[in-house]
Design a protein around this motif. Structure first.
Motif, PDB file in Angstrom:
ATOM      1  N   LEU A  23     -38.910  59.245  40.704  1.00  0.00           N
ATOM      2  CA  LEU A  23     -40.073  59.743  41.433  1.00  0.00           C
ATOM      3  C   LEU A  23     -39.667  60.357  42.766  1.00  0.00           C
ATOM      4  O   LEU A  23     -40.157  61.425  43.154  1.00  0.00           O
ATOM      5  CB  LEU A  23     -41.079  58.607  41.649  1.00  0.00           C
ATOM      6  CG  LEU A  23     -41.816  58.111  40.400  1.00  0.00           C
ATOM      7  CD1 LEU A  23     -42.656  56.886  40.724  1.00  0.00           C
ATOM      8  CD2 LEU A  23     -42.694  59.216  39.823  1.00  0.00           C
ATOM      9  N   VAL A  24     -38.766  59.688  43.482  1.00  0.00           N
ATOM     10  CA  VAL A  24     -38.318  60.218  44.778  1.00  0.00           C
ATOM     11  C   VAL A  24     -37.540  61.518  44.580  1.00  0.00           C
ATOM     12  O   VAL A  24     -37.732  62.498  45.306  1.00  0.00           O
ATOM     13  CB  VAL A  24     -37.453  59.177  45.513  1.00  0.00           C
ATOM     14  CG1 VAL A  24     -36.890  59.762  46.806  1.00  0.00           C
ATOM     15  CG2 VAL A  24     -38.274  57.930  45.829  1.00  0.00           C
ATOM     16  N   LEU A  93     -42.217  64.153  35.533  1.00  0.00           N
ATOM     17  CA  LEU A  93     -41.970  63.449  34.273  1.00  0.00           C
ATOM     18  C   LEU A  93     -40.499  63.536  33.899  1.00  0.00           C
ATOM     19  O   LEU A  93     -39.889  62.536  33.489  1.00  0.00           O
ATOM     20  CB  LEU A  93     -42.838  64.043  33.167  1.00  0.00           C
ATOM     21  CG  LEU A  93     -42.620  63.467  31.762  1.00  0.00           C
ATOM     22  CD1 LEU A  93     -42.947  61.985  31.745  1.00  0.00           C
ATOM     23  CD2 LEU A  93     -43.460  64.229  30.741  1.00  0.00           C
ATOM     24  N   ALA A  94     -39.916  64.724  34.061  1.00  0.00           N
ATOM     25  CA  ALA A  94     -38.501  64.911  33.697  1.00  0.00           C
ATOM     26  C   ALA A  94     -37.587  64.075  34.581  1.00  0.00           C
ATOM     27  O   ALA A  94     -36.676  63.400  34.088  1.00  0.00           O
ATOM     28  CB  ALA A  94     -38.132  66.391  33.802  1.00  0.00           C
ATOM     29  N   THR A  95     -37.810  64.094  35.891  1.00  0.00           N
ATOM     30  CA  THR A  95     -36.937  63.327  36.795  1.00  0.00           C
ATOM     31  C   THR A  95     -37.140  61.823  36.615  1.00  0.00           C
ATOM     32  O   THR A  95     -36.187  61.053  36.742  1.00  0.00           O
ATOM     33  CB  THR A  95     -37.199  63.704  38.255  1.00  0.00           C
ATOM     34  OG1 THR A  95     -38.593  63.508  38.575  1.00  0.00           O
ATOM     35  CG2 THR A  95     -36.831  65.156  38.517  1.00  0.00           C
ATOM     36  N   THR A  96     -38.369  61.414  36.292  1.00  0.00           N
ATOM     37  CA  THR A  96     -38.621  59.990  36.067  1.00  0.00           C
ATOM     38  C   THR A  96     -37.918  59.499  34.808  1.00  0.00           C
ATOM     39  O   THR A  96     -37.279  58.436  34.810  1.00  0.00           O
ATOM     40  CB  THR A  96     -40.136  59.732  35.962  1.00  0.00           C
ATOM     41  OG1 THR A  96     -40.765  60.114  37.184  1.00  0.00           O
ATOM     42  CG2 THR A  96     -40.401  58.253  35.709  1.00  0.00           C
ATOM     43  N   LEU A  97     -38.018  60.272  33.730  1.00  0.00           N
ATOM     44  CA  LEU A  97     -37.322  59.888  32.495  1.00  0.00           C
ATOM     45  C   LEU A  97     -35.811  59.880  32.696  1.00  0.00           C
ATOM     46  O   LEU A  97     -35.113  58.979  32.206  1.00  0.00           O
ATOM     47  CB  LEU A  97     -37.705  60.845  31.363  1.00  0.00           C
ATOM     48  CG  LEU A  97     -39.157  60.770  30.877  1.00  0.00           C
ATOM     49  CD1 LEU A  97     -39.417  61.827  29.817  1.00  0.00           C
ATOM     50  CD2 LEU A  97     -39.482  59.383  30.343  1.00  0.00           C
ATOM     51  N   ALA A  98     -35.298  60.873  33.428  1.00  0.00           N
ATOM     52  CA  ALA A  98     -33.861  60.903  33.710  1.00  0.00           C
ATOM     53  C   ALA A  98     -33.456  59.704  34.552  1.00  0.00           C
ATOM     54  O   ALA A  98     -32.418  59.072  34.307  1.00  0.00           O
ATOM     55  CB  ALA A  98     -33.496  62.206  34.419  1.00  0.00           C
ATOM     56  N   GLY A  99     -34.269  59.384  35.550  1.00  0.00           N
ATOM     57  CA  GLY A  99     -33.964  58.233  36.401  1.00  0.00           C
ATOM     58  C   GLY A  99     -33.947  56.933  35.618  1.00  0.00           C
ATOM     59  O   GLY A  99     -33.060  56.087  35.816  1.00  0.00           O
ATOM     60  N   MET A 100     -34.892  56.744  34.710  1.00  0.00           N
ATOM     61  CA  MET A 100     -34.923  55.520  33.911  1.00  0.00           C
ATOM     62  C   MET A 100     -33.750  55.458  32.934  1.00  0.00           C
ATOM     63  O   MET A 100     -33.202  54.378  32.688  1.00  0.00           O
ATOM     64  CB  MET A 100     -36.257  55.425  33.173  1.00  0.00           C
ATOM     65  CG  MET A 100     -37.452  55.261  34.093  1.00  0.00           C
ATOM     66  SD  MET A 100     -39.033  55.137  33.222  1.00  0.00           S
ATOM     67  CE  MET A 100     -38.858  53.538  32.434  1.00  0.00           C
ATOM     68  N   ALA A 101     -33.371  56.613  32.390  1.00  0.00           N
ATOM     69  CA  ALA A 101     -32.205  56.637  31.499  1.00  0.00           C
ATOM     70  C   ALA A 101     -30.939  56.253  32.267  1.00  0.00           C
ATOM     71  O   ALA A 101     -30.134  55.435  31.802  1.00  0.00           O
ATOM     72  CB  ALA A 101     -32.051  58.025  30.881  1.00  0.00           C
ATOM     73  N   PHE A 102     -30.765  56.843  33.448  1.00  0.00           N
ATOM     74  CA  PHE A 102     -29.623  56.480  34.273  1.00  0.00           C
ATOM     75  C   PHE A 102     -29.698  55.012  34.708  1.00  0.00           C
ATOM     76  O   PHE A 102     -28.680  54.338  34.820  1.00  0.00           O
ATOM     77  CB  PHE A 102     -29.545  57.382  35.505  1.00  0.00           C
ATOM     78  CG  PHE A 102     -28.985  58.741  35.232  1.00  0.00           C
ATOM     79  CD1 PHE A 102     -27.800  58.898  34.516  1.00  0.00           C
ATOM     80  CD2 PHE A 102     -29.635  59.871  35.678  1.00  0.00           C
ATOM     81  CE1 PHE A 102     -27.281  60.158  34.258  1.00  0.00           C
ATOM     82  CE2 PHE A 102     -29.119  61.137  35.431  1.00  0.00           C
ATOM     83  CZ  PHE A 102     -27.945  61.279  34.718  1.00  0.00           C
TER      84      PHE A 102
END
Length: 270
Positions: A23-24, A93-102
């Motif tokens: 999110l950030v 949405l894209a950065t949140t999904l990427a952040g959760m994957a990482f």
């Protein structure tokens, strides 16, 4: 404060930290990244727009007007599968999904790293975040820096994707070897050796990899250099934000969990 929680708790912690980090990072991308994307798209559309010929009304017919309308140039706003407003909304949405994957990967690495490291949980989280950024972002970036939408040949996108993945693998190997060397020399009496040995191992592998991997330069001479580097710097800043917040959030949640474990149980009433 060692990292003693089981893998499931670490996984949940990583997903939560990744959610916050995504999110950030999305907010940073929206503020400093999207204006450069819009500017690059404007340049692309201006370059692809057909030149308007001098008007000749001597042969005007309804069919001629229909033909002219069908031949007008495309634009990202009109013909794109997803509009720019939709892309901006989907950015979070894209950065949140990427952040959760990482975050999930981060938790798995932390679960293993705590077995071979004497660092406390929060320090280990920050160290892993720094190494993750170095391996997955910094090493590939300085070999194949990010380019805005108007740069790059669509026919070479598959080749460029594989080269970028190879650079990521190079970064992971370089960081892993550096960590192993650091562990080997950890008992050395000289601080200079304990610092220089892993750094030298990391740089040696990266330099060799950079020499072996082919270069890619598809930036046209007419593309504004200032916009190009502003886009690349903003891309680097977005990824740095993601990893920094991921490490800080994971460290905070680790300290919070440890504080709750140390909290004394309330004395029951009889």
């Amino acid at each position: 404060m060692p990292l003693t929680d089981n893998f499931l708790k670490l996984l949940v912690r990583g997903l939560l930290a990744g959610l916050v980090a995504g999110l950030v990072a999305g907010a940073v991308a929206f503020v400093i990244g999207e204006p450069h994307v819009d500017a690059a798209i404007a340049i692309e559309e201006a370059a692809s727009a057909p030149e308007e010929p001098v008007a000749d009304h001597s042969h005007d017919t309804p069919a001629a007007h229909e033909h002219d309308a069908a031949d007008t140039g495309h634009s990202h706003g009109d013909d794109a599968l997803v509009s720019r407003d939709g892309q901006k909304a989907g950015l979070f949405l894209a950065t949140t999904l990427a952040g959760m994957a990482f975050g999930a990967i981060f938790a798995a690495v932390a679960h293993y790293a705590r077995r071979v490291s004497a660092l406390s949980g929060p320090v280990l989280a920050l160290a892993l975040a720094g190494m993750g950024w170095l391996a997955i972002e910094a090493v590939p970036f300085f070999k194949y820096p990010a380019n805005p939408p108007a740069v790059g040949d669509p026919e070479t996108i598959n080749e460029r994707t594989w080269l970028w993945l190879a650079a990521v693998a190079l970064g992971v190997v370089a960081v892993a070897v550096a960590a192993y060397v650091a562990r080997v020399v950890a008992s050395n009496d000289f601080l200079s050796i304990r610092v220089a040995a892993p750094v030298a191992a990391f740089l040696a592998i990266v330099v060799i990899g950079y020499v072996v991997l082919p270069g890619v330069n598809e930036v046209g001479d007419d593309f504004p250099a200032t916009l190009l580097w502003e886009f690349r710097i903003s891309s680097l800043a977005i990824q740095a934000t993601l990893w920094l917040v991921l490490g800080l959030a994971f460290a905070f949640l680790t300290e919070r969990a440890a504080a709750q474990d140390r909290r004394p149980e309330p004395v029951g009433r009889h």
